[in-house]
Design a protein around this motif. Structure first.
Motif, short mmCIF file in Angstrom:
data_model
loop_
_atom_site.label_atom_id
_atom_site.label_comp_id
_atom_site.label_asym_id
_atom_site.label_seq_id
_atom_site.Cartn_x
_atom_site.Cartn_y
_atom_site.Cartn_z
N GLU A 1 1.09 -1.47 -0.26
CA GLU A 1 -0.22 0.03 0.05
C GLU A 1 1.36 1.28 0.06
O GLU A 1 0.13 2.40 -0.51
CB GLU A 1 -0.87 0.10 0.98
CG GLU A 1 -1.93 0.88 0.74
CD GLU A 1 -2.76 1.15 2.57
OE1 GLU A 1 -2.68 0.29 3.24
OE2 GLU A 1 -3.02 2.38 2.97
N ALA A 2 2.10 1.05 1.06
CA ALA A 2 2.86 2.28 0.87
C ALA A 2 3.33 2.69 -0.71
O ALA A 2 2.87 4.10 -0.93
CB ALA A 2 3.82 2.22 1.86
N LYS A 3 3.88 2.09 -1.18
CA LYS A 3 4.27 2.39 -2.66
C LYS A 3 3.37 2.46 -3.50
O LYS A 3 2.89 3.95 -4.32
CB LYS A 3 5.09 0.42 -2.79
CG LYS A 3 5.54 1.14 -4.53
CD LYS A 3 6.12 0.08 -5.19
CE LYS A 3 6.48 0.25 -6.81
NZ LYS A 3 7.42 -1.26 -7.24
N ALA A 4 2.15 1.99 -3.35
CA ALA A 4 0.78 2.71 -4.55
C ALA A 4 0.38 3.61 -3.70
O ALA A 4 -0.09 4.75 -4.74
CB ALA A 4 -0.16 1.16 -4.22
N SER A 5 0.25 4.09 -2.49
CA SER A 5 -0.12 5.44 -2.35
C SER A 5 0.69 6.53 -2.94
O SER A 5 0.74 7.46 -3.27
CB SER A 5 -0.44 5.37 -0.69
OG SER A 5 0.60 4.83 0.13
N GLY B 1 -3.68 10.93 8.41
CA GLY B 1 -3.82 10.38 6.89
C GLY B 1 -2.45 10.11 6.62
O GLY B 1 -2.13 9.97 5.25
N TRP B 2 -1.44 9.75 7.63
CA TRP B 2 0.15 9.81 7.86
C TRP B 2 0.13 8.62 6.91
O TRP B 2 -0.38 7.56 7.47
CB TRP B 2 1.03 10.25 8.63
CG TRP B 2 0.86 11.67 8.80
CD1 TRP B 2 0.31 13.01 8.29
CD2 TRP B 2 0.86 12.69 10.03
NE1 TRP B 2 0.71 13.92 8.84
CE2 TRP B 2 0.47 13.83 10.04
CE3 TRP B 2 1.48 12.28 11.28
CZ2 TRP B 2 0.46 14.97 10.81
CZ3 TRP B 2 1.73 13.03 12.30
CH2 TRP B 2 1.37 13.93 12.28
N ILE B 3 1.71 8.32 5.98
CA ILE B 3 1.64 6.70 5.67
C ILE B 3 2.61 6.29 6.77
O ILE B 3 3.65 6.13 6.11
CB ILE B 3 1.27 6.41 3.75
CG1 ILE B 3 0.78 7.25 2.95
CG2 ILE B 3 2.41 5.24 3.30
CD1 ILE B 3 -0.64 6.46 3.44
#
Lengths: 323, 323
Positions: B29-33, B306-308
């Protein structure tokens, strides 16, 4: 082939703007030496070539990019803002200087010297957010007019210097302001007026703090001076904010001496430019004896240091931009 | 036509580097966001479009771009430099902390807390020119090795973060360091190692002054602290040096809380990224209880803000660059 000739004839025709990057400069030595320098440092075949990332140009603001008479424009803003604030709450006028300033009596207000001046700046420049402060500078610039010329302050900028800034940027330079003026004051117009973005504006600064007020995170302007970007403060600020020694420096007063000295002492090609206010008719004429923008030590040492003195009257075709 | 198909097949083939700007990131998810955010703010047709001059990305350094265990690398440099200086002149060791540090007993040296730490930094970071200081950092980086990994410090940088920096720059972002580390210390390697030039390095700073010594104008590093670029100091420094609110912020500790909070509270699309050290095998695992890089308050509030959170173990294919 005929098309090529036509094209060349067109490009070389007098008045073809692209052929002359500095159209408002007379064809004197100052203009020639600027162009010679820029061509040398941007020509990969030249021994004086400087790679683009090291093409740092710094300019003082007051008296170098715009006028500074009869007083620094920021001080005129401070007085106008103080008067407005005092109308809403007269109790803010806690000293004789502040009272005189709000009454428009600048002579009395500034009789207290630097202390009185800082008092006026502080009272008018703190206790609000950076955003609110910059909005108030913007409103003032839109409405206020200069006491003797009747012009908007942001139109009292030097057309030849605007051309110099553009020319340098077109040739790969980064153009910075390094001025004693307040950093937030100058940022309120530097991008619109000079094409210089906030991150390339270096100036004096009051204290500031990060605060979350009613859930809104913001930067507040607080009382107290954090940094005075003048004299020996200028090279220190350049080191701190840019981290490179400029190869092109423009100034107009003894406040620029150390910045000129440090920058032009670097290895390789360097250019020091001094705007000399010699034109009482189109702008002002002042130097060694002036309270604002005193130019004395710099004038004495310019020759020995190889700095180029721009004689406003002789070297500039126009001073302010055409309306 | 066949050529076109061949070209497309080649471009879309797995392993074609240009197709993936973040090859060292797992497809989580981190990369995608990150990619979704960057594509939105750079697409002129998107409602989230941000013009290039406002694409400001800021990153903490210690623990965000390179490692920070067992102690900030700058402190290890300070101790090494202090030892070297004391060999030439033992009289500089004017306190028990300094004596312990020079003897390599860091536990005793740092028992005095922040005061002892500043004492060590000050003794080793002042009394010389900026140029001489940066040369000494460069020599140290070339020769010193990390006590447990045996690696050069400048190779203990995070490959996935290098890719992120390049990706952002390729997409028109300006990438800044905003770190508690010393500004001149970081500038000694930031351009070579991260591709971040001196003018985009913001950090803590000691006092400095302009001096002409034996006719040579230079910037000297003096005793005393001018600015600590940590916690609420970070948004203040960003306002002072950049003058724009970043749209992308990367950090890894509570020292980055205010910078994350201020930046991501701005209007329009914003991205907050937190490197969570979860990988004891390939790097270190630490957060709430760590003396170095404590990550507690930020972890608590990340979801609400909303921080990743980047889970180093899960989200990164590799940690350090291949040799």
């Amino acid at each position: 082939m005929r098309l090529l000739w036509l094209f060349l004839a067109f490009c070389l025709a007098p008045g073809w703007a692209l052929a002359d990057p500095l159209p408002s400069w007379n064809g004197t030595e100052a203009k020639a030496s600027i162009i010679e320098f820029v061509e040398a440092v941007t020509d990969p075949a030249s021994g004086d070539y400087v790679k683009a990332s090291d093409r740092i140009a710094v300019f003082d603001n007051d008296g170098t990019l715009w006028s500074e008479q009869p007083l620094y424009f920021q001080l005129l803003f401070a007085v106008d803002r103080l008067r407005e604030m005092a109308e809403a709450d007269p109790s803010i006028l806690t000293s004789d200087s502040l009272k005189a300033a709000a009454a428009g009596d600048l002579k009395t207000a500034l009789a207290g010297g630097e202390e009185a001046l800082l008092d006026i700046i502080m009272a008018s420049h703190s206790g609000l957010s950076v955003d609110a402060y910059m909005a108030s500078v913007g409103e003032w610039l839109d409405s206020a007019r200069h006491p003797t010329t009747g012009l908007a302050y942001s139109s009292m900028i030097y057309q030849p210097m605007l051309e110099l800034l553009s020319y340098l940027r077109d040739e790969g330079f980064a153009t910075y302001i390094v001025s004693g003026g307040g950093i937030h004051f100058m940022r309120a117009f530097a991008e619109d007026v000079y094409g210089i973005p906030p991150e390339q504006v270096i100036g004096s600064a009051g204290n500031s703090s990060y605060q979350v007020i009613n859930g809104v995170p913001q930067i507040m302007k607080d009382p107290g001076i954090a940094f005075i970007d003048d004299k020996a403060g200028k090279p220190v600020a350049i080191d701190s904010k840019i981290g490179k020694r400029p190869i092109f420096v423009g100034g107009n007063s003894d406040g620029d001496f150390e910045m000129l000295e440090w920058s032009t002492a670097g290895e390789g090609p360097r250019f020091g430019l001094i705007v000399h206010h010699t034109d009482a008719e189109r702008e002002w004429a002042y130097d060694r004896e002036s309270h604002v923008g005193m130019l004395d030590k710099v004038l004495d040492q310019a020759d020995a240091k190889g700095w180029i003195i721009v004689d406003m009257k002789k070297d500039w075709k126009t001073v302010f931009p055409a309306k």
